[in-house]
Design a protein around this motif. Structure first.
Motif, PDB file in Angstrom:
ATOM      1  N   ALA A 207      10.353  18.297 -15.529  1.00 23.32           N
ATOM      2  CA  ALA A 207      10.482  17.285 -14.712  1.00 23.32           C
ATOM      3  C   ALA A 207       9.629  16.307 -14.799  1.00 23.32           C
ATOM      4  O   ALA A 207       8.516  16.508 -15.000  1.00 23.32           O
ATOM      5  CB  ALA A 207      10.249  18.069 -13.267  1.00 23.32           C
ATOM      6  N   GLU A 208      10.279  15.212 -14.483  1.00 19.35           N
ATOM      7  CA  GLU A 208       9.300  13.884 -14.565  1.00 19.35           C
ATOM      8  C   GLU A 208       9.352  12.907 -13.115  1.00 19.35           C
ATOM      9  O   GLU A 208      10.378  12.907 -12.833  1.00 19.35           O
ATOM     10  CB  GLU A 208      10.040  13.134 -15.727  1.00 19.35           C
ATOM     11  CG  GLU A 208       9.075  11.438 -15.895  1.00 19.35           C
ATOM     12  CD  GLU A 208       9.955  10.628 -17.100  1.00 19.35           C
ATOM     13  OE1 GLU A 208       9.413  10.443 -17.941  1.00 19.35           O
ATOM     14  OE2 GLU A 208      10.990  10.520 -16.820  1.00 19.35           O
ATOM     15  N   VAL A 209       8.232  12.687 -12.876  1.00 19.78           N
ATOM     16  CA  VAL A 209       8.081  11.763 -11.589  1.00 19.78           C
ATOM     17  C   VAL A 209       7.294  10.659 -12.158  1.00 19.78           C
ATOM     18  O   VAL A 209       6.306  10.401 -12.768  1.00 19.78           O
ATOM     19  CB  VAL A 209       7.399  12.537 -10.578  1.00 19.78           C
ATOM     20  CG1 VAL A 209       7.128  11.207  -9.316  1.00 19.78           C
ATOM     21  CG2 VAL A 209       8.104  13.512 -10.161  1.00 19.78           C
ATOM     22  N   LEU A 210       7.996   9.263 -11.951  1.00 19.38           N
ATOM     23  CA  LEU A 210       7.540   8.137 -12.460  1.00 19.38           C
ATOM     24  C   LEU A 210       6.795   7.323 -11.210  1.00 19.38           C
ATOM     25  O   LEU A 210       5.916   6.563 -11.319  1.00 19.38           O
ATOM     26  CB  LEU A 210       8.571   6.946 -12.701  1.00 19.38           C
ATOM     27  CG  LEU A 210       9.475   7.399 -14.310  1.00 19.38           C
ATOM     28  CD1 LEU A 210      10.247   6.698 -14.815  1.00 19.38           C
ATOM     29  CD2 LEU A 210       8.299   7.750 -15.323  1.00 19.38           C
ATOM     30  N   SER A 211       7.437   7.451 -10.091  1.00 13.98           N
ATOM     31  CA  SER A 211       6.751   6.864  -8.722  1.00 13.98           C
ATOM     32  C   SER A 211       6.794   7.867  -7.666  1.00 13.98           C
ATOM     33  O   SER A 211       7.873   8.017  -7.190  1.00 13.98           O
ATOM     34  CB  SER A 211       7.711   5.661  -8.578  1.00 13.98           C
ATOM     35  OG  SER A 211       7.030   4.786  -7.298  1.00 13.98           O
ATOM     36  N   PRO A 212       5.594   8.493  -7.401  1.00 12.21           N
ATOM     37  CA  PRO A 212       5.612   9.600  -6.582  1.00 12.21           C
ATOM     38  C   PRO A 212       5.829   9.049  -5.119  1.00 12.21           C
ATOM     39  O   PRO A 212       6.008   7.993  -4.674  1.00 12.21           O
ATOM     40  CB  PRO A 212       4.159  10.273  -6.652  1.00 12.21           C
ATOM     41  CG  PRO A 212       3.504   9.145  -7.565  1.00 12.21           C
ATOM     42  CD  PRO A 212       4.396   8.268  -8.215  1.00 12.21           C
ATOM     43  N   LYS A 213       6.158   9.993  -4.126  1.00  8.08           N
ATOM     44  CA  LYS A 213       6.422   9.656  -2.861  1.00  8.08           C
ATOM     45  C   LYS A 213       5.265   9.118  -2.363  1.00  8.08           C
ATOM     46  O   LYS A 213       4.228   9.450  -2.462  1.00  8.08           O
ATOM     47  CB  LYS A 213       6.772  11.096  -2.173  1.00  8.08           C
ATOM     48  CG  LYS A 213       7.180  10.901  -0.702  1.00  8.08           C
ATOM     49  CD  LYS A 213       8.639  10.294  -0.574  1.00  8.08           C
ATOM     50  CE  LYS A 213       8.997  10.305   0.938  1.00  8.08           C
ATOM     51  NZ  LYS A 213      10.376   9.772   1.204  1.00  8.08           N
ATOM     52  N   GLY A 214       5.561   7.881  -1.288  1.00 12.43           N
ATOM     53  CA  GLY A 214       4.748   7.395  -0.898  1.00 12.43           C
ATOM     54  C   GLY A 214       4.417   5.805  -1.378  1.00 12.43           C
ATOM     55  O   GLY A 214       4.019   5.000  -0.602  1.00 12.43           O
TER      56      GLY A 214
ATOM     57  N   CYS B 151       0.933  -1.130  -0.067  1.00 12.92           N
ATOM     58  CA  CYS B 151       0.034  -0.056   0.004  1.00 12.92           C
ATOM     59  C   CYS B 151       0.755   1.150   0.064  1.00 12.92           C
ATOM     60  O   CYS B 151       1.894   1.399   0.586  1.00 12.92           O
ATOM     61  CB  CYS B 151      -0.968   0.116   0.932  1.00 12.92           C
ATOM     62  SG  CYS B 151      -2.398  -1.331   1.319  1.00 12.92           S
ATOM     63  N   TYR B 152       0.343   2.472  -0.461  1.00 14.41           N
ATOM     64  CA  TYR B 152       0.929   3.583  -0.505  1.00 14.41           C
ATOM     65  C   TYR B 152       0.344   4.208   0.596  1.00 14.41           C
ATOM     66  O   TYR B 152      -0.733   4.370   0.864  1.00 14.41           O
ATOM     67  CB  TYR B 152       0.736   4.304  -1.877  1.00 14.41           C
ATOM     68  CG  TYR B 152      -0.683   4.814  -2.192  1.00 14.41           C
ATOM     69  CD1 TYR B 152      -1.240   5.697  -1.666  1.00 14.41           C
ATOM     70  CD2 TYR B 152      -1.092   3.839  -3.423  1.00 14.41           C
ATOM     71  CE1 TYR B 152      -2.599   5.917  -2.212  1.00 14.41           C
ATOM     72  CE2 TYR B 152      -2.538   4.309  -3.716  1.00 14.41           C
ATOM     73  CZ  TYR B 152      -3.150   5.339  -3.164  1.00 14.41           C
ATOM     74  OH  TYR B 152      -4.258   5.542  -3.594  1.00 14.41           O
ATOM     75  N   TYR B 153       1.216   5.496   0.924  1.00 11.25           N
ATOM     76  CA  TYR B 153       0.975   6.629   1.855  1.00 11.25           C
ATOM     77  C   TYR B 153       0.585   7.747   1.051  1.00 11.25           C
ATOM     78  O   TYR B 153       1.404   7.953   0.067  1.00 11.25           O
ATOM     79  CB  TYR B 153       1.553   6.720   3.029  1.00 11.25           C
ATOM     80  CG  TYR B 153       1.838   5.625   3.935  1.00 11.25           C
ATOM     81  CD1 TYR B 153       0.675   5.336   5.159  1.00 11.25           C
ATOM     82  CD2 TYR B 153       2.598   4.655   3.838  1.00 11.25           C
ATOM     83  CE1 TYR B 153       0.997   4.464   6.010  1.00 11.25           C
ATOM     84  CE2 TYR B 153       2.879   3.678   4.914  1.00 11.25           C
ATOM     85  CZ  TYR B 153       1.918   3.514   5.830  1.00 11.25           C
ATOM     86  OH  TYR B 153       2.041   2.706   6.874  1.00 11.25           O
ATOM     87  N   LYS B 154      -0.262   8.832   1.476  1.00 10.66           N
ATOM     88  CA  LYS B 154      -0.201  10.112   0.647  1.00 10.66           C
ATOM     89  C   LYS B 154       0.525  11.063   1.454  1.00 10.66           C
ATOM     90  O   LYS B 154       0.094  11.481   2.479  1.00 10.66           O
ATOM     91  CB  LYS B 154      -1.789  10.438   0.669  1.00 10.66           C
ATOM     92  CG  LYS B 154      -2.434   9.554  -0.739  1.00 10.66           C
ATOM     93  CD  LYS B 154      -3.702  10.445  -0.972  1.00 10.66           C
ATOM     94  CE  LYS B 154      -4.544   9.750  -2.268  1.00 10.66           C
ATOM     95  NZ  LYS B 154      -5.837  10.465  -2.743  1.00 10.66           N
ATOM     96  N   PRO B 155       1.184  11.734   0.785  1.00  8.76           N
ATOM     97  CA  PRO B 155       2.098  12.911   1.221  1.00  8.76           C
ATOM     98  C   PRO B 155       1.422  14.290   0.875  1.00  8.76           C
ATOM     99  O   PRO B 155       1.452  15.194   1.672  1.00  8.76           O
ATOM    100  CB  PRO B 155       3.468  12.764   0.669  1.00  8.76           C
ATOM    101  CG  PRO B 155       3.295  12.173  -0.672  1.00  8.76           C
ATOM    102  CD  PRO B 155       2.274  11.161  -0.474  1.00  8.76           C
TER     103      PRO B 155
END
Length: 464
Positions: free
Chosen positions: A403-410, A269-273
């Motif tokens: 800027a590119e983000v493939l897998s965001p924080k969390g 599971c992910y957490y949301k920042p």
């Protein structure tokens, strides 16, 4: 966590897994994760409560005005109401800010499961171990259902948010476990919980508050199903695999048996920042990175392009008339970050809209579907989440930044640490709990398996 009954009919296999699993069967990693996801939900509920949003105020007034002798606690207010009403109110609270956790195969989880688990634990006089066990089982069933039902079906279609059936079905699990339901009654409770479901997702476009109430209806239905099944009134015990069951309705093609209980999936599971739809997090983070690196003056921006997959690109409201619009709008979130450097709680959308540059900037942000990101979405997996994005800012002088983000924080591949999850709790609750009270909540959850009465934790979830 192996389950010997997993080769039977899917609905009954779930019920058997829940009935047979004990705290001693849980991996230490699953227990640690469950406590963090519980803490996360408590922080979000209290953070939503302190906003005094009209929806929450109205809902609390509604469920308390005619209730006498209620035994379940509304988080924040501490008022006691009937179990279904407390669960509904707390779930709406946990979902309001769109800050809750989730899994790439489905939607949010702790905003559905934690309110059910807390109310059921209060009713059952459960221990901390009981609470943790019930919550872990809820997560494992949620993720198993999400994987089985949505491996070939998009769960977050803007036409119909299919994933919302998961909250009602998996919410039966912690309630049924804590109530001590038999395998037969657990299977029947699953049938009852699948009886009603949301049919549209117009809120993504119109910003309607049915989005906020949906999670409450799911959780309320879950505990009602368990309470009714406890009395021997059962739904279809083959609600998943039956001829007119959920699998056929969704035209899903699951691999059965699913392997339920063979590995610990709460860790996926992910957490949301950031308090926004998870599909927006990559564009939020990419914009934050650009703002931090280049300190871009907003008055000099000519155009901003957000490139992502087709499903994500449809989340693009330009007329913001509610916090629901803010939650689901890439342009709103990107504009907010370009002005402030960071996102903010969606309930403050009116304050953002009053900024002199906001409306002007919002209209300069366009969405584009990128074939690379669409291909990633189509082969989404634990290693490749479905929400990559790129943000390009073109300045009036012709200079551009990307800027590119493939897998965001969390995400598991880019995780929030336990300390970051605790900091999130502290930031959300600092206006409703004094420091000593915050510390007491943290310490109680850290040692939750040693708690004789889970209701002692619930008592701490009241604003000072």
């Amino acid at each position: 966590m192996s389950h010997k009954g997993a080769n039977r009919a899917y609905t009954r296999a779930i019920a058997e897994y829940v009935s047979e699993t004990r705290f001693s069967d849980l991996p230490a990693e699953a227990v640690a994760c469950a406590k963090l996801h519980l803490l996360d939900a408590i922080g979000i509920m209290l953070g939503a409560y302190r906003t005094r949003h009209a929806l929450l105020q109205g809902l609390i007034e509604l469920v308390t005005e005619s209730c006498t002798g209620g035994r379940a606690t509304i988080v924040g207010s501490g008022k006691k109401v009937a179990y279904p009403d407390a669960v509904m109110t707390n779930s709406v609270m946990a979902n309001l800010l769109d800050f809750s956790d989730g899994h790439f195969r489905g939607g949010h989880i702790n905003d559905r499961l934690v309110p059910v688990t807390l109310a059921a634990a209060e009713r059952a006089g459960a221990s901390g171990k009981d609470l943790v066990t019930a919550l872990v089982l809820g997560y494992e069933v949620y993720i198993d259902l999400a994987s089985a039902l949505f491996g070939t079906v998009e769960p977050t279609s803007t036409r119909s948010p299919y994933f919302v059936i998961l909250g009602a079905l998996s919410g039966v699990v912690p309630a049924g476990k804590l109530f001590g339901l038999s395998t037969e009654r657990l299977a029947g409770a699953l049938g009852l919980a699948a009886s009603v479901q949301l049919a549209g997702a117009q809120y993504v476009v119109s910003g309607g508050h049915e989005k906020d109430l949906t999670v409450g209806h799911e959780s309320r239905r879950a505990i009602l199903a368990a309470l009714i099944a406890e009395k021997g009134i059962l739904g279809s015990r083959d609600i998943l695999e039956g001829e007119r069951g959920v699998i056929r309705v969704l035209d899903a093609k699951p691999q059965l048996p699913t392997g339920l209980g063979q590995r610990c999936r709460i860790v996926e599971c992910y957490y949301k920042p950031y308090p926004a739809c998870r599909f927006l997090h990559a564009s939020i983070e990419a914009t934050m990175n650009l703002k931090k690196e280049h300190d871009i003056p907003t008055t000099e921006i000519e155009k901003v392009t957000v490139r992502t997959n087709a499903s994500s690109s449809r989340r693009a409201s330009y007329i913001i008339s509610s916090h629901v619009h803010a939650i689901f709008s890439h342009p709103y979130q990107v504009a907010t970050v370009l002005i402030d450097g960071h996102p903010s709680l969606p309930v403050y959308w009116q304050e953002k809209a009053r900024h002199p540059q906001f409306g002007w900037l919002l209209q300069r942000i366009e969405m584009a579907v990128d074939s690379k990101y669409e291909a990633m979405f189509q082969r989404r997996s634990l290693e490749q989440p479905p929400w990559p994005a790129e943000v390009e800012v073109v300045m009036k002088n012709g200079k551009s930044y990307r800027a590119e983000v493939l897998s965001p924080k969390g995400d598991p591949a880019n995780p929030m640490t336990p300390e970051e999850v605790k900091d999130k709790f502290l930031n959300l609750t600092k206006e409703v709990l004094p420091p000593a009270h915050q510390t007491e909540v943290l310490e109680t959850i850290d040692h939750l398996e040693e708690l004789a009465e889970a209701s002692d934790l619930v008592k701490l979830m009241v604003a000072s």
